[in-house]
Structures are given as C-alpha cells and as structure tokens.
Scaffold this motif. Sequence first.
Motif, PDB file in Angstrom:
ATOM      1  N   THR A 259       4.803 -24.429  -4.712  1.00  5.98           N
ATOM      2  CA  THR A 259       5.525 -23.722  -3.535  1.00  5.98           C
ATOM      3  C   THR A 259       4.375 -22.097  -3.603  1.00  5.98           C
ATOM      4  N   LEU A 260       5.196 -21.565  -4.767  1.00  3.63           N
ATOM      5  CA  LEU A 260       4.580 -19.959  -4.726  1.00  3.63           C
ATOM      6  C   LEU A 260       2.754 -20.051  -4.984  1.00  3.63           C
ATOM      7  N   ASP A 261       1.952 -21.079  -5.615  1.00  6.45           N
ATOM      8  CA  ASP A 261       0.925 -20.955  -5.727  1.00  6.45           C
ATOM      9  C   ASP A 261       0.598 -21.155  -3.534  1.00  6.45           C
ATOM     10  N   LEU A 262       0.771 -22.905  -3.436  1.00  6.06           N
ATOM     11  CA  LEU A 262       0.238 -22.331  -1.728  1.00  6.06           C
ATOM     12  C   LEU A 262       0.155 -20.893  -0.985  1.00  6.06           C
ATOM     13  N   ALA A 263       1.828 -20.025  -1.615  1.00  4.69           N
ATOM     14  CA  ALA A 263       1.652 -19.135  -0.709  1.00  4.69           C
ATOM     15  C   ALA A 263       1.126 -17.836  -1.269  1.00  4.69           C
ATOM     16  N   LEU A 264       0.995 -17.893  -2.659  1.00  6.42           N
ATOM     17  CA  LEU A 264      -0.513 -16.815  -3.280  1.00  6.42           C
ATOM     18  C   LEU A 264      -1.258 -17.574  -2.451  1.00  6.42           C
ATOM     19  N   ALA A 265      -1.686 -18.043  -1.959  1.00  8.21           N
ATOM     20  CA  ALA A 265      -3.288 -18.433  -1.669  1.00  8.21           C
ATOM     21  C   ALA A 265      -3.531 -18.491   0.447  1.00  8.21           C
ATOM     22  N   ALA A 266      -2.340 -18.409   0.559  1.00 10.67           N
ATOM     23  CA  ALA A 266      -2.448 -18.132   1.682  1.00 10.67           C
ATOM     24  C   ALA A 266      -2.926 -16.760   2.353  1.00 10.67           C
ATOM     25  N   TYR A 267      -1.978 -16.056   1.404  1.00 10.44           N
ATOM     26  CA  TYR A 267      -1.602 -14.049   1.127  1.00 10.44           C
ATOM     27  C   TYR A 267      -3.024 -13.782   0.914  1.00 10.44           C
ATOM     28  N   ARG A 268      -3.969 -14.855  -0.454  1.00  9.49           N
ATOM     29  CA  ARG A 268      -5.013 -13.240  -0.649  1.00  9.49           C
ATOM     30  C   ARG A 268      -6.256 -13.573  -0.071  1.00  9.49           C
ATOM     31  N   LYS A 269      -5.264 -14.416   0.828  1.00  3.73           N
ATOM     32  CA  LYS A 269      -7.656 -14.787   2.114  1.00  3.73           C
ATOM     33  C   LYS A 269      -6.919 -13.370   3.380  1.00  3.73           C
ATOM     34  N   ARG A 270      -5.689 -12.742   3.382  1.00  2.00           N
ATOM     35  CA  ARG A 270      -5.228 -12.014   4.369  1.00  2.00           C
ATOM     36  C   ARG A 270      -5.313 -10.207   3.389  1.00  2.00           C
ATOM     37  N   LEU A 271      -5.432 -10.041   2.461  1.00  2.00           N
ATOM     38  CA  LEU A 271      -5.550  -9.027   1.323  1.00  2.00           C
ATOM     39  C   LEU A 271      -6.547  -8.191   1.383  1.00  2.00           C
ATOM     40  N   ALA A 272      -6.907  -7.056   1.889  1.00  2.00           N
ATOM     41  CA  ALA A 272      -7.985  -6.147   2.752  1.00  2.00           C
ATOM     42  C   ALA A 272      -7.880  -5.154   1.254  1.00  2.00           C
ATOM     43  N   VAL A 273      -7.185  -3.954   0.669  1.00  2.00           N
ATOM     44  CA  VAL A 273      -6.646  -2.999  -0.179  1.00  2.00           C
ATOM     45  C   VAL A 273      -6.427  -3.080  -1.015  1.00  2.00           C
ATOM     46  N   PRO A 274      -6.638  -4.258  -2.570  1.00  2.00           N
ATOM     47  CA  PRO A 274      -5.046  -3.854  -3.544  1.00  2.00           C
ATOM     48  C   PRO A 274      -4.068  -2.622  -3.588  1.00  2.00           C
ATOM     49  N   CYS A 275      -4.199  -2.015  -2.884  1.00  2.00           N
ATOM     50  CA  CYS A 275      -2.977  -0.777  -3.007  1.00  2.00           C
ATOM     51  C   CYS A 275      -1.397  -0.826  -3.143  1.00  2.00           C
ATOM     52  N   THR A 276      -1.309  -0.355  -4.084  1.00  2.00           N
ATOM     53  CA  THR A 276       0.521  -0.757  -4.700  1.00  2.00           C
ATOM     54  C   THR A 276       1.270   0.497  -3.822  1.00  2.00           C
ATOM     55  N   ALA A 277       0.731   1.134  -3.869  1.00  2.00           N
ATOM     56  CA  ALA A 277       1.732   2.261  -3.016  1.00  2.00           C
ATOM     57  C   ALA A 277       2.096   3.302  -4.089  1.00  2.00           C
ATOM     58  N   CYS A 278       1.728   3.199  -5.069  1.00  2.00           N
ATOM     59  CA  CYS A 278       2.193   4.066  -6.029  1.00  2.00           C
ATOM     60  C   CYS A 278       1.629   5.605  -6.036  1.00  2.00           C
ATOM     61  N   ARG A 279       0.971   6.053  -5.258  1.00  2.00           N
ATOM     62  CA  ARG A 279       0.885   7.892  -4.953  1.00  2.00           C
ATOM     63  C   ARG A 279       0.329   8.568  -6.105  1.00  2.00           C
ATOM     64  N   TYR A 280      -0.127   7.636  -6.714  1.00  2.00           N
ATOM     65  CA  TYR A 280      -0.825   8.350  -8.146  1.00  2.00           C
ATOM     66  C   TYR A 280      -2.104   9.525  -7.870  1.00  2.00           C
ATOM     67  N   CYS A 281      -2.651   8.785  -6.509  1.00  2.00           N
ATOM     68  CA  CYS A 281      -4.013   9.715  -6.089  1.00  2.00           C
ATOM     69  C   CYS A 281      -3.810  11.182  -5.263  1.00  2.00           C
ATOM     70  N   MET A 282      -2.860  11.096  -5.572  1.00  2.00           N
ATOM     71  CA  MET A 282      -1.492  12.196  -4.263  1.00  2.00           C
ATOM     72  C   MET A 282      -1.538  13.241  -5.089  1.00  2.00           C
ATOM     73  N   PRO A 283      -1.618  14.651  -4.709  1.00  2.00           N
ATOM     74  CA  PRO A 283      -2.454  14.537  -3.143  1.00  2.00           C
ATOM     75  C   PRO A 283      -3.935  15.163  -3.227  1.00  2.00           C
ATOM     76  N   CYS A 284      -4.285  14.328  -1.739  1.00  2.00           N
ATOM     77  CA  CYS A 284      -5.756  14.731  -2.194  1.00  2.00           C
ATOM     78  C   CYS A 284      -6.207  16.598  -0.890  1.00  2.00           C
ATOM     79  N   PRO A 285      -6.976  17.182  -1.864  1.00  2.00           N
ATOM     80  CA  PRO A 285      -7.715  18.003  -1.968  1.00  2.00           C
ATOM     81  C   PRO A 285      -7.746  17.467  -0.472  1.00  2.00           C
ATOM     82  N   VAL A 286      -7.840  17.557   0.748  1.00  4.29           N
ATOM     83  CA  VAL A 286      -8.251  17.917   1.975  1.00  4.29           C
ATOM     84  C   VAL A 286      -6.789  17.405   2.499  1.00  4.29           C
ATOM     85  N   GLY A 287      -6.357  16.803   2.409  1.00  2.00           N
ATOM     86  CA  GLY A 287      -4.567  15.901   2.751  1.00  2.00           C
ATOM     87  C   GLY A 287      -5.399  14.606   3.468  1.00  2.00           C
ATOM     88  N   VAL A 288      -5.634  13.797   2.554  1.00  2.00           N
ATOM     89  CA  VAL A 288      -5.852  12.447   3.257  1.00  2.00           C
ATOM     90  C   VAL A 288      -4.834  12.236   2.386  1.00  2.00           C
TER      91      VAL A 288
END
Length: 353
Positions: A259-288
């Motif tokens: 069941t989880l495999d089926l849900a994963l296949a449906a979800y993967r079709k939609r994901l645009a950027v694999p960001c996990t919101a960990c914020r390690y990239c922050m702060p951006c020097p110009v504030g993005v």
Amino acid sequence: MRLPRLSPDRPDIDQATVKKMIDRAMKAGCNYFDTAYMYHDGLSERCLGELLQAYPRDSYYLTDKMPVWFAKNPGDIEKIFREQLARCKTDYFDFYMLHALDTANWKLAQTYEACEFLARMKKEGKIRKLGFSFHDTPEVLQQIVDAQEWDFAQIQLNYLDWELYRSREQYEILTKAGIPVIVMEPLRGGSLATLSPDATEILKTADPGSSNAAWALRYVASLPNVLCVLSGMTLPEHMEDNLKTFSPLKPLTDSERKTLDLALAAYRKRLAVPCTACRYCMPCPVGVEIPRIFGLYNQYKITGNKWLFLNNYNAIPEDSGASACVNCGRCVKHCPQKIDIPAQLKKIAAEIA
Ligand code: SF4
Ligand code: SF4
C-alpha cells in the motif's frame, strides 16, 4: 530542531508549550531528546537544558552534536563542546555526534582533530556513546565507517529516500558494520505527513484510523537495526499522534508495504524540490527565504492550488523572494540534499513572473 516558536520569523522558542510537551513525553515513556548547537540559533540547547532540570539526569537521554564547520582554530572544538555542556546544564551527553558529516565536514573533523578530542571526552565520561550524523553518499559513509569505531550513526531514512537518497545502501553499510542506526527525517521535514491528496487517499482507504505520519514512522521503526526514531514535533498534536503510533509499535505487514509503495508512486509524481526544510542553507547573505519558498512551491505542485501559492508567496518580502538570489552559491555547500538551490530559485522566479 522544530520546536514551537513564539513567531514564525524568529528563533525564539515557545518554552511554555515545550514544557508541556516534555512533561507529556516523559510520562508516556519517551525519554530521548536531541538538540544541536545551531538549532533555533542556540536556543534549543538552552531550552532543553533548562526544562530537563525538572527530571533526574538518569531518567532521560540527551543528545548533542559537534558542528565542525563552526571551528576556525584547533581550540574551537573544545570551546564549543564546553559551551554546549554549559548551555544544556549537564556534565555529560548520553549520545554525542559529529554533526552532518559529508566529505567537507569529515575533512574539517580531521583538520581540527575532533575525533581525538571527542574520544578523550568519552574516556572522561562526558560522552557515553559517540557517533555521527550523516548527509552524503554511501561511498563516503563507508570511508567514515572504516576510519574508526562508532557506537551509532544517525542517517536520513524514510520510505521516499530509501531509494531516492540511497538511504537503503546507507542502512545496509551500517548494519553490516554492526553500527545501530538513529533515524532522522522519518517524515522528510513533515512532507510525508501531508503527502498529496491522491497518495493520502490510498493510505486512508487502507487504514482510515492512521495518519500519514504514522505510516512513515512505522516504516522506519520496523527496520531491525533502528535504535531510535527522531521526529521533530512542533505541536502537541504531533506528539500525541506519534505517541499513539508507538504505544505499542505495530511493524508494517507485507500488504501494508505494498500500500505504501502505491502511495509513494503517486506522491513522487508531484514532488518538485527535494527540500526537507532543515534550514542548514540559512541564513542566505542577501536574505532569500530558501526553505519557505521551496515549501510553498512543493505544496503548490502537490495540491495544484496556484492561487494559494501566490497568496502565500506574496507575503514574502520582495527582497527575500526567489528573484533576489544573486547566485553566490553559499547555500549549496550547506544543503544536505545537494539541491541546486540557485537554479531551483531561478525556475520558481520565472514561473511566478
Ligand atoms: S545562491 Fe542565492 S539563495 Fe543561495 S545563498 Fe546565494 S543568494 Fe542566497
Ligand atoms: S534547501 Fe537544502 S539546506 Fe535548505 S532547507 Fe532545503 S534541504 Fe535544507
């Protein structure tokens, strides 16, 4: 890392809510607390240090991490470690890791002799179990595993990353080496808790009483070499749901995996950027506001609601939006998901224009 905040734009922690959550967790038998030097700009360590004073030191496990990239001189490793003990108001850490090891940070750890220092701290009883958290390829993981003895390792593991991020190979390397695994990002920054409507429908049809988060947590907790599953819980409701999942844990059956495999296949079709919101990239020097932008964009691609996306996106000040990126590349070095951040921002900016 994801404690409730007093305001979404500032690191200040809603300590009264965290206190209630800690009390509830301890009562339910959940006694492992994970923090790091830079979480909430250092306030996470202080918050835990203060609130855990209410409990005997041997009634919980406290975990902290060495951010080698903060060190500029050989003495900085010791300075950071002592500062962490003081912030956490403790004499020792139950689990301690080299934070976010990848090729660059592993090299820094060697430059500043971090492993030697931490081994000494272990000998002195200031660290009970010594390990590392990891964000790189299985090949780099193998090098680190071969370099010395480790008590445990923390890796990004969830049913999406099992193949996408090569987490399966990482899990197998650690299992073969006899190193227990602590799981981070079991919900991939919360995205596996929301999923897409079609993926959610598949899971709801199979088990109307289970949340999406419960499926994801049961997936990782069913793996035999998993010692502990971390979940960054921002709201008391998140914790209640997680406590329900683990009281007691029911490992996934073969049919639930399908069941989880089926849900994963449906979800993967939609994901645009694999960001996990960990914020390690922050702060951006110009504030993005990198993770905020990616979060909104992913939500848009998953739900298809462009009006809502633009509405939320327009709340971001123009000089913090995707088009403000000057392509300096600073953030890319820190992103554990190896996202080409400036390129993705450029794409998003073009789509909005
Ligand atoms: S590349 Fe863009 S988003 Fe990244 S740190 Fe530089 S300006 Fe900020
Ligand atoms: S872009 Fe990368 S570093 Fe920044 S929040 Fe997303 S996953 Fe984390």
